[in-house]
Design a protein around this motif. Structure first.
Motif, PDB file in Angstrom:
ATOM      1  N   ILE A 504     -28.922  49.344  61.573  1.00  0.00           N
ATOM      2  CA  ILE A 504     -28.101  48.950  60.420  1.00  0.00           C
ATOM      3  C   ILE A 504     -28.970  48.449  59.270  1.00  0.00           C
ATOM      4  CG2 ILE A 504     -27.695  46.509  60.985  1.00  0.00           C
ATOM      5  CD1 ILE A 504     -24.752  46.966  60.138  1.00  0.00           C
ATOM      6  N   LEU A 505     -30.237  48.240  59.538  1.00  0.00           N
ATOM      7  CA  LEU A 505     -31.128  47.714  58.508  1.00  0.00           C
ATOM      8  C   LEU A 505     -31.746  48.853  57.709  1.00  0.00           C
ATOM      9  CD1 LEU A 505     -32.758  44.910  60.663  1.00  0.00           C
ATOM     10  CD2 LEU A 505     -30.686  44.835  59.268  1.00  0.00           C
ATOM     11  N   GLN A 506     -30.853  49.730  57.213  1.00  0.00           N
ATOM     12  CA  GLN A 506     -31.204  50.879  56.393  1.00  0.00           C
ATOM     13  C   GLN A 506     -30.161  50.995  55.275  1.00  0.00           C
ATOM     14  OE1 GLN A 506     -32.735  54.414  58.877  1.00  0.00           O
ATOM     15  NE2 GLN A 506     -31.360  53.414  60.328  1.00  0.00           N
ATOM     16  N   PRO A 507     -30.463  51.764  54.228  1.00  0.00           N
ATOM     17  CA  PRO A 507     -29.485  51.935  53.147  1.00  0.00           C
ATOM     18  C   PRO A 507     -28.190  52.549  53.668  1.00  0.00           C
ATOM     19  CG  PRO A 507     -31.650  52.757  52.499  1.00  0.00           C
ATOM     20  CD  PRO A 507     -31.716  52.474  53.966  1.00  0.00           C
ATOM     21  N   PRO A 508     -27.012  52.145  53.129  1.00  0.00           N
ATOM     22  CA  PRO A 508     -26.823  51.256  51.980  1.00  0.00           C
ATOM     23  C   PRO A 508     -26.784  49.776  52.333  1.00  0.00           C
ATOM     24  CG  PRO A 508     -24.702  52.048  52.700  1.00  0.00           C
ATOM     25  CD  PRO A 508     -25.723  52.696  53.608  1.00  0.00           C
ATOM     26  N   PHE A 509     -26.998  49.434  53.619  1.00  0.00           N
ATOM     27  CA  PHE A 509     -26.915  48.034  54.014  1.00  0.00           C
ATOM     28  C   PHE A 509     -28.162  47.259  53.625  1.00  0.00           C
ATOM     29  CE2 PHE A 509     -24.166  50.499  56.722  1.00  0.00           C
ATOM     30  CZ  PHE A 509     -22.992  49.773  56.696  1.00  0.00           C
ATOM     31  N   PHE A 510     -29.312  47.888  53.854  1.00  0.00           N
ATOM     32  CA  PHE A 510     -30.552  47.185  53.550  1.00  0.00           C
ATOM     33  C   PHE A 510     -31.633  48.195  53.195  1.00  0.00           C
ATOM     34  CE2 PHE A 510     -34.694  45.558  55.050  1.00  0.00           C
ATOM     35  CZ  PHE A 510     -34.812  44.487  54.191  1.00  0.00           C
ATOM     36  N   ASP A 511     -32.300  47.923  52.100  1.00  0.00           N
ATOM     37  CA  ASP A 511     -33.417  48.758  51.656  1.00  0.00           C
ATOM     38  C   ASP A 511     -34.475  47.809  51.099  1.00  0.00           C
ATOM     39  OD1 ASP A 511     -35.228  50.413  50.386  1.00  0.00           O
ATOM     40  OD2 ASP A 511     -33.719  51.738  49.527  1.00  0.00           O
ATOM     41  N   PRO A 512     -35.637  47.701  51.741  1.00  0.00           N
ATOM     42  CA  PRO A 512     -36.652  46.756  51.265  1.00  0.00           C
ATOM     43  C   PRO A 512     -37.122  47.044  49.850  1.00  0.00           C
ATOM     44  CG  PRO A 512     -37.557  48.223  52.954  1.00  0.00           C
ATOM     45  CD  PRO A 512     -36.076  48.439  52.934  1.00  0.00           C
ATOM     46  N   ASN A 513     -36.811  48.247  49.340  1.00  0.00           N
ATOM     47  CA  ASN A 513     -37.229  48.596  47.980  1.00  0.00           C
ATOM     48  C   ASN A 513     -36.089  48.529  46.970  1.00  0.00           C
ATOM     49  OD1 ASN A 513     -39.990  49.339  48.694  1.00  0.00           O
ATOM     50  ND2 ASN A 513     -39.053  51.051  49.778  1.00  0.00           N
ATOM     51  N   ALA A 514     -34.912  48.088  47.405  1.00  0.00           N
ATOM     52  CA  ALA A 514     -33.758  48.036  46.504  1.00  0.00           C
ATOM     53  C   ALA A 514     -33.734  46.735  45.711  1.00  0.00           C
ATOM     54  CB  ALA A 514     -32.468  48.195  47.300  1.00  0.00           C
ATOM     55  N   ASP A 515     -32.906  46.717  44.707  1.00  0.00           N
ATOM     56  CA  ASP A 515     -32.635  45.520  43.925  1.00  0.00           C
ATOM     57  C   ASP A 515     -32.170  44.405  44.864  1.00  0.00           C
ATOM     58  OD1 ASP A 515     -31.690  43.710  41.949  1.00  0.00           O
ATOM     59  OD2 ASP A 515     -29.736  44.686  41.975  1.00  0.00           O
ATOM     60  N   PRO A 516     -32.705  43.196  44.750  1.00  0.00           N
ATOM     61  CA  PRO A 516     -32.287  42.110  45.639  1.00  0.00           C
ATOM     62  C   PRO A 516     -30.776  41.852  45.617  1.00  0.00           C
ATOM     63  CG  PRO A 516     -34.282  41.496  44.470  1.00  0.00           C
ATOM     64  CD  PRO A 516     -33.818  42.793  43.872  1.00  0.00           C
ATOM     65  N   ALA A 517     -30.151  41.988  44.451  1.00  0.00           N
ATOM     66  CA  ALA A 517     -28.706  41.775  44.379  1.00  0.00           C
ATOM     67  C   ALA A 517     -27.967  42.745  45.290  1.00  0.00           C
ATOM     68  CB  ALA A 517     -28.219  41.941  42.935  1.00  0.00           C
ATOM     69  N   VAL A 518     -28.481  43.970  45.410  1.00  0.00           N
ATOM     70  CA  VAL A 518     -27.859  44.978  46.275  1.00  0.00           C
ATOM     71  C   VAL A 518     -27.997  44.575  47.735  1.00  0.00           C
ATOM     72  CG1 VAL A 518     -28.003  47.377  47.034  1.00  0.00           C
ATOM     73  CG2 VAL A 518     -28.175  46.824  44.598  1.00  0.00           C
ATOM     74  N   ASN A 519     -29.171  44.136  48.128  1.00  0.00           N
ATOM     75  CA  ASN A 519     -29.361  43.729  49.517  1.00  0.00           C
ATOM     76  C   ASN A 519     -28.517  42.513  49.865  1.00  0.00           C
ATOM     77  OD1 ASN A 519     -31.108  45.745  50.421  1.00  0.00           O
ATOM     78  ND2 ASN A 519     -32.943  44.648  49.753  1.00  0.00           N
TER      79      ASN A 519
END
Length: 693
Positions: A504-519
């Motif tokens: 579950i620690l993958q997009p769209p739930f989590f992306d280490p390179n995404a905007d922090p607000a998104v995470n």
């Protein structure tokens, strides 16, 4: 006794735009150009920084229907795949996880005898399933030893022995779990079971739709019995359905099963005999492997009593027919194609509107995940779980727990004594991220490359024996209830643990390179949701050690219940299928988790901003706006009508649109972020907004 445990519902957790709107509020202090920020997040997998802006329906304002505003174009243009009952963010990520596991299985198959012993075992399990020609050639021969055991039964004592045997149906299921009164030790629980259709409602509800389901179920049972060479299938089916309908009439509604106060009923042997003497508990528990157990939790007490009466009044021959039909149905997928298709036609096509069977390899992935999941999980983690994800997730969890602690301390409806106990429970939370610290040893499991049905039965017995072996020992807090490759998360109130598998620690739930607000709006909301289960209407009844204990003052408990009552009333009004509403009581815990989780996640995001600086405007969207957009993107999804009907009748989770639309109108920051005004359809006056955590 099927292999699934009797989980006390209250003790189980789990549980799936390019132009800014002209009215959107902007924080002038945070205003920078989009290009300046995108340069830092250009590796995000979704869009430039983590949100698919093209999915929005810009003709719908945020305050009219926020779920549709964020996801409307996607909802209008994306079709549910023919082999699925629903489709959305969770399903898309599950497809990705399945592809990753499939690649691992193909690698193992290619290595053949060159693989180590465990890999060979996994490969053989998968290969047995994929060898359709061998399954067809064997025909119904794999059934014979199992059905012979049923045929040999001559009395009720023999029935009880089979009820206690792994792989056979039973009107009462038995399994192990940590004792709610002392969660350092295991206890055995017994509860209602034994239906062939998804729930009691499918037997009892009136209406043409349910008449159709019942008729199709009858046709299905007749068909699989005839395929197995069983005579007089129609008459036997009518007796089986009459028996199951009688069971259904006594079974508890799913919302009642959630109430830990009603289902926690520990009893000794003498009390069990008073509850349902027909079961001869000493003999039954001995046959089940629980012969040394003195205390059992009797969950749905009246249903157990009624099942015992049916054991006495229904002829042994009918119970044998019931066991036979259930065994064939439960194992139809591992038999020749005619059986497999019959099961698909009823359970998938009729009950859930799914027109096409999933590709066999996909079902093979599901099968291996279900039976040898941690064997695959070890390889999955090595290939697909980066260390950076672990680091950022640890930071997110720490910010979430700190945010909830702050919200507890500032709570205006809890008194000091209750706040203190709540903080103690929060301090005792144990987060587990990615994968377990130790793995299941599958070396005792026997896997044969030409016996798929036997492999499944042996795997079920292996899993049962592993749990049985743990029973005399202290509860093992290192065990996981999900595989690392599972796209889900859960909270266990008996251990006060929150668990987030790697998948579950993958997009769209989590992306280490995404905007922090998104995470923070996505995985942050999911983390908050799971933490929130520790304080939902059932989880709140357990203390920080996982013990069932009332740590609330009367005044604080009454205020909590008044707030949750408002939430129940709001969800009761939602009607996604004509004539079928959301059950606000059944979904209460998940709804509290969603609302409290998003509140926590927003507070945690603001903590992040306080330490890292106000976040820039990107594509005309502020950080707060991106936070809420991300939550709505996580719950993007659509369902087929009958699948949705089943969810409404059986599932404690609300449909996806209400996991957005039922939540954001209660959060003040959402109104400020999108300039929501009193004339907006979703507007709730401040004094009527539900605020819990």
């Amino acid at each position: 006794m099927r292999t699934s445990h009797v989980f006390l519902s209250a003790a189980a957790s789990l549980l799936a735009l390019s132009v800014s709107a002209p009215s959107l509020a902007k924080d002038a202090a945070a205003e920078v150009t989009a290009d300046e920020n995108v340069a830092n997040t250009e590796k995000a997998e979704i869009g430039a920084w983590g949100i698919d802006l093209s999915a929005r329906d810009m003709s719908v304002t945020p305050g009219a229907d926020f779920f549709r505003h964020v996801n409307g174009h996607w909802l209008d243009t994306v079709e549910i795949p023919e082999d699925r009952s629903r489709y959305g963010s969770f399903d898309i990520l599950r497809e990705r996880s399945d592809d990753q596991v499939h690649a691992i299985l193909d690698d193992l198959a290619a290595r053949g005898d060159g693989a180590d012993a465990l890999d060979q075992k996994v490969g053989a399990f998968y290969a047995a399933w994929m060898n359709e020609a061998a399954i067809e050639k064997l025909g119904t021969k794999p059934l014979e030893p199992y059905l012979a055991k049923i045929k040999a039964v001559s009395d009720r004592a023999g029935l009880l022995k089979l009820f206690g045997t792994v792989g056979y149906a039973s009107p009462v299921g038995v399994g192990t779990l940590p004792d709610p009164a002392n969660p350092t030790r295991y206890i055995v629980a017994a509860g209602q079971d034994g239906l062939g259709m998804p729930s009691r409602d499918y037997y009892l509800k009136e209406g043409a739709e349910y008449d159709k389901f019942r008729a199709a179920y009858r046709d299905y049972l007749i068909k699989i019995q005839k395929l197995a060479g069983i005579s007089d299938a129609a008459a036997k089916t009518d007796r089986i359905i009459a028996l199951e309908t009688a069971l259904a009439k006594s079974q508890w509604e799913p919302e009642r099963q959630r109430d830990i106060k009603q289902i926690y009923n520990p009893m000794n042997r003498e009390q069990l005999m008073e509850l349902a003497p027909e079961f001869d508990w000493t003999s039954w528990l001995e046959a089940s492997g629980f012969g040394k157990v003195d205390t059992i939790i009797a969950a749905e007490t009246t249903a157990i009593t009624a099942s015992g009466k049916l054991l006495e009044t229904v002829p042994v021959s009918t119970w044998k027919d019931y066991l036979t039909a259930h065994f064939i149905s439960d194992n139809a997928a591992y038999l020749p194609k005619a059986f497999d298709e019959a099961k698909f036609d009823f359970f998938s096509k009729t009950l859930r509107d799914i027109p096409v069977q999933k590709d066999r390899w996909k079902r093979g992935v599901d099968l291996v995940n279900s039976n040898m999941g941690e064997a695959i999980g070890q390889k999955y983690v090595d290939r697909h779980y980066p260390a950076e994800s672990q680091r950022q997730m640890t930071e997110l969890v720490n910010n979430l727990t700190a945010a909830l602690g702050e919200r507890i301390r500032k709570s205006d409806w809890m008194d000091a004594a209750t706040r203190g106990e709540a903080q103690k429970k929060l301090d005792a939370f144990e987060p587990r991220i990615g994968y377990p610290s130790k793995w299941i040893d599958y070396s005792p499991l026997v896997v044969k490359p030409d016996d798929v049905l036997g492999n499944v039965q042996r795997a079920a017995k292996f899993a049962f024996d592993v749990d049985l072996a743990r029973l005399p020992h202290p509860v093992d807090r290192e065990l996981w209830e999900m595989n690392p490759q599972t796209v889900n998360a859960y909270y266990n109130p008996l251990l006060n643990q929150i668990t987030f598998p790697a998948a579950i620690l993958q997009p769209p739930f989590f992306d280490p390179n995404a905007d922090p607000a998104v995470n923070y709006g996505a995985i942050g909301g999911v983390i908050g949701h799971e933490i929130g289960h520790g304080f939902d209407d059932q989880g709140r009844q357990f203390d920080g050690s996982g013990k069932l204990r009332d740590w609330w003052t009367k005044e604080s408990a009454e205020k909590f219940e008044a707030r949750t009552k408002l939430l129940k009333e709001a969800y009761d009004k939602f009607e996604p299928v004509p004539g079928v509403h959301v059950n606000g009581q059944l979904t209460m815990g998940e709804n509290i988790g969603d609302l409290g989780g998003l509140e926590m996640a927003y507070s945690a995001y603001r903590r992040y901003v306080a330490s890292h600086g106000e976040q820039p405007v990107i594509d005309g969207l502020t950080g707060d706006q991106r936070f809420f957009l991300s939550w709505a993107q996580v719950w993007r999804g659509k369902s087929r009508e009958n699948a949705l009907r089943e969810q409404l009748l059986t599932d404690p989770h609300s449909p996806t649109q209400y996991r957005v639309g039922g939540v954001v109108p209660n959060i003040d920051a959402w109104y400020k972020a999108f300039d929501i005004t009193p004339d907006s359809a979703m507007y709730i006056p401040p004094e009527k907004r539900v605020k819990i955590w």
